[in-house]
Design an enzyme around this catalytic site. Structure first.
Site, short mmCIF file in Angstrom:
data_model
loop_
_atom_site.label_atom_id
_atom_site.label_comp_id
_atom_site.label_asym_id
_atom_site.label_seq_id
_atom_site.Cartn_x
_atom_site.Cartn_y
_atom_site.Cartn_z
N TYR A 109 0.86 -1.18 0.00
CA TYR A 109 0.00 0.00 0.00
C TYR A 109 0.89 1.23 0.00
O TYR A 109 1.90 1.27 0.70
CB TYR A 109 -0.89 0.01 1.26
CG TYR A 109 -1.65 1.30 1.44
CD1 TYR A 109 -2.95 1.42 0.98
CD2 TYR A 109 -1.06 2.40 2.06
CE1 TYR A 109 -3.66 2.62 1.12
CE2 TYR A 109 -1.75 3.59 2.20
CZ TYR A 109 -3.05 3.70 1.74
OH TYR A 109 -3.73 4.88 1.89
N GLU A 197 -3.97 7.42 -3.38
CA GLU A 197 -3.92 6.11 -2.74
C GLU A 197 -3.67 5.06 -3.82
O GLU A 197 -4.39 5.02 -4.82
CB GLU A 197 -5.25 5.85 -2.03
CG GLU A 197 -5.17 4.71 -1.06
CD GLU A 197 -6.46 4.56 -0.25
OE1 GLU A 197 -6.42 4.82 0.96
OE2 GLU A 197 -7.49 4.19 -0.84
#
Lengths: 389, 290
Positions: A109, A197
């Protein structure tokens, strides 16, 4: 403002942030053409909506032939996709992104947001790619590495090393990852992003890093200097009422309750909703008429509030500073002429020219207008009116 | 006494000759604020509202001795204006303009801090020391002099709070509208000690809202350092998650920045937290009786 995954990836590419190759389509035929153009023997068909959780909702599918790409695209296009971020009403899929398959060795991530406490961007990385990052933050906060970058010095080597060591990357992978993170920081800064993101960011079998997903939001106040980003706006993703309200300088958000609210100032608007709730009622909306409210904007506000069939009463709560109460009072009278206001309207006007306003409302003598003396009194009267008391 | 500004504070206006700047500068002067000049590039040497206009803040400061600047320039020029003020040696910049990009404010605030210049705002009503000095856009007539200090992210809730305090028979020492953007200047944590040290302030009202953690920081500070009674209201208990409630910073991201967590932190710090802004006045009356 938010954009779609395929648009975020277009921006990524410009900055050298690696992504799989892909082409956008709005018909199954186009999807098939895109797949053959991309080549290979495995493709991903991805629904493009402004919400996460698309995979779980059935909006991301793997295809092993061109025919399968066409079939899957025809299933996904036109479907109403429901995910944990869309709400129960879901979102209509109008475009699919056809992407080449990737050889995934690990999922990470990586994100960039503003750290409001530190007043600088913070890069967040985690080995828990593919998971909801909120859940990771709650259950295993130690698995999220946060590195704040002071824009005065920009992204430096030490920022990159902190991230790479934090993720436990072996020596041979660190350089590629640091380059990736540096490019992403640049994307964030140069485009006035509010958040980026990448979940997941993948490590391929050949040891490369790639943005498998991409989510970007932008600072609305900075869009003026990014016309190419403003061009990416997809109005079908935005709430039609909120958009219409914005065109008149009104800030409107629809809620579930029964009492329509029209207030000046965002804080007082929230405070009014809270007071209605405290007195046993339910607010139907947030509506800030802003500092330049006039008869026309007030009338528009009534029109938008009354579109909601659940509204049983309207509470107009104005504390006039720059906004003059007599203008609001005239606006209310105007609104009752322009729109069929068929519910009780509780009016509390205080501050600049409040007594003139009271006089105007009194002389108009309209049966469904109830005058309130202060915020508490107004909220109580609105709650009672909504209950039919 | 009061905090930050008083009847002797010399103020200049950046964006003096513009529509907003002119209107509000005139209102401030009528209230009694010592506006000693203004800055509009290429209008230097002219006179506006009976005061001199300068091309640069530096010239304005050298000529007038101003220590505070009230900023009304358009959003895209805010950062430039703030940095110019800091560079010219201004002590406090009050930024009224709404819609300045976050990245700009980040840079401007960092520069201001480096030059020891305090900032208030952006996107705020400004600061007022009752019956002495108003630097901003608030309606002056509701702020009667008294012993309650007020700090608020919201403009109209500042007026609402001040009005209730006055109706209860008290008054305001200084009220500061700090704004609801993601990056702001002076916040609760910097203003609370000023009110604590001000003998004229006996009680502090703080009005917050969802988003960010400034109120949580304030709670921690109050617990350790504030002896005066504090009354607080946090707007947005009924706000949905993930929606921006008018102010750029008023958004619950994920599960962080909710009204509930802020209220709990303040209560734990001994603050009287009211559930509705309609209760602020009564809570102040109780606090003042202590």
């Amino acid at each position: 403002m938010n954009i779609h995954e395929y648009q975020a990836k277009q921006i990524f590419k410009k900055y050298g942030v690696p992504t799989p190759r892909g082409i956008i389509a709005s018909t199954p035929a186009q999807a098939a053409i895109n797949a053959s153009e991309l080549g290979g023997d495995i493709w991903v068909v991805k629904a493009q909506i402004h919400a996460g959780g698309r995979g779980l909702g059935g909006g991301v599918k793997l295809a092993r032939s061109i025919d399968e790409v066409r079939t899957l695209a025809s299933e996904i296009l036109g479907m109403t996709l429901v995910t944990h971020q869309t709400g129960p009403e879901g979102k209509l899929v109008q475009k699919v992104y056809i992407e080449e398959g990737a050889d995934i060795k690990a999922e990470l991530y990586l994100g960039v947001v503003l750290d409001r406490a530190k007043e600088m961007p913070v890069i967040m990385a985690s080995t828990e790619g593919g998971m909801d990052i909120e859940t990771v933050a709650e259950n295993t906060p130690e698995k999220i590495i946060k590195v704040a970058v002071d824009p005065a010095i920009g992204f430096q080597g030490f920022h990159g090393r902190e991230l790479a060591f934090g993720l436990g990357l072996p020596k041979e992978e660190q350089g590629k990852f640091i380059k990736f993170a540096a490019a992403l920081y640049k994307v964030y800064m140069e485009n006035d992003a509010e958040m980026i993101e990448i979940n997941p960011l993948i490590k391929t079998a050949s040891g490369d890093f790639m943005a498998l997903d991409g989510k970007m939001g932008f600072d609305d106040s900075a869009l003026g200097r990014h016309p190419e980003i403003e061009d990416m706006r997809d109005i079908s993703e935005e709430d039609a009422d909120e958009r219409e309200a914005a065109q008149y300088g009104l800030s409107y958000i629809s809620l579930d309750g029964e009492i329509g609210c029209m207030v000046n100032g965002a804080g007082l608007a929230m405070g009014t909703m809270d007071t209605i709730n405290y007195m046993g009622g339910t607010p139907a909306n947030f509506l800030d008429v802003g500092g330049s409210a006039n008869a026309q904007t007030v009338a528009k506000g009534f029109e938008i509030i009354l579109k909601n069939p659940k509204v049983k009463a309207i509470f107009v709560n104005i504390f006039g500073g720059i906004v003059r109460c007599d203008r609001i009072a005239n606006g209310i009278l105007e609104a009752t002429k322009l729109t069929d206001v068929n519910v009780p309207v509780i009016v509390r006007l205080d501050g600049t020219n409040a007594s003139e306003a009271a006089e105007i409302l009194k002389n108009a003598n309209i049966s469904n207008i109830i005058v309130a003396t202060d915020l508490g009194d107004g909220a109580a009267k609105a709650v009672a009116a909504a209950k039919g008391e | 006494m009061s905090i930050l500004v008083n009847k002797d504070t010399k103020v200049i206006v950046q964006g003096f000759t513009g529509k907003e700047g002119s209107f509000h500068a005139e209102q401030c002067m009528a209230y009694g604020t010592k506006i000693v000049g203004g800055v509009t590039p290429n209008k230097g040497g002219q006179e506006h509202l009976g005061q001199p206009v300068f091309n640069t803040v530096k010239e304005a400061v050298e000529t007038t001795g101003a220590t505070v600047s009230m900023i009304f320039v358009p959003p895209a020029f805010v950062a430039d204006a703030v940095m110019e003020a800091a560079d010219a040696g201004i002590d406090l910049a009050v930024i009224i303009t709404e819609g300045a990009p976050v990245r700009d404010m980040q840079a401007a605030k960092a520069y201001a801090t480096k030059h020891n210049m305090k900032t208030i705002g952006p996107n705020c009503p400004g600061i007022i020391t009752a019956e002495e000095c108003k630097i901003g856009i608030m309606p002056g007539m509701i702020f009667k002099k008294g012993n309650v200090g007020l700090i608020s992210k919201s403009g109209t809730l500042t007026y609402e709070g001040a009005n209730q305090v006055v109706k209860e028979g008290f008054g305001i020492s200084t009220a500061v509208g700090i704004g609801g953007d993601p990056i702001i200047g002076l916040s609760y944590k910097q203003l609370l000690p000023m009110f604590e040290a001000d003998p004229e302030t006996h009680c502090i009202v703080m009005i917050g809202e969802i988003g960010g953690d400034l109120e949580i920081q304030a709670a921690a500070y109050i617990k350790e350092h504030i002896t005066k009674p504090v009354v607080a209201f946090i707007a947005g208990q009924t706000a949905p998650k993930g929606k921006r409630m008018g102010h750029a910073g008023a958004i619950i991201s994920g599960s962080a920045g909710t009204a509930a967590e802020k209220m709990a932190a303040l209560e734990a710090a001994g603050v009287t937290v009211v559930v509705s802004p309609a209760e602020i006045g009564k809570a102040v009356t109780k606090a003042m009786a202590k």
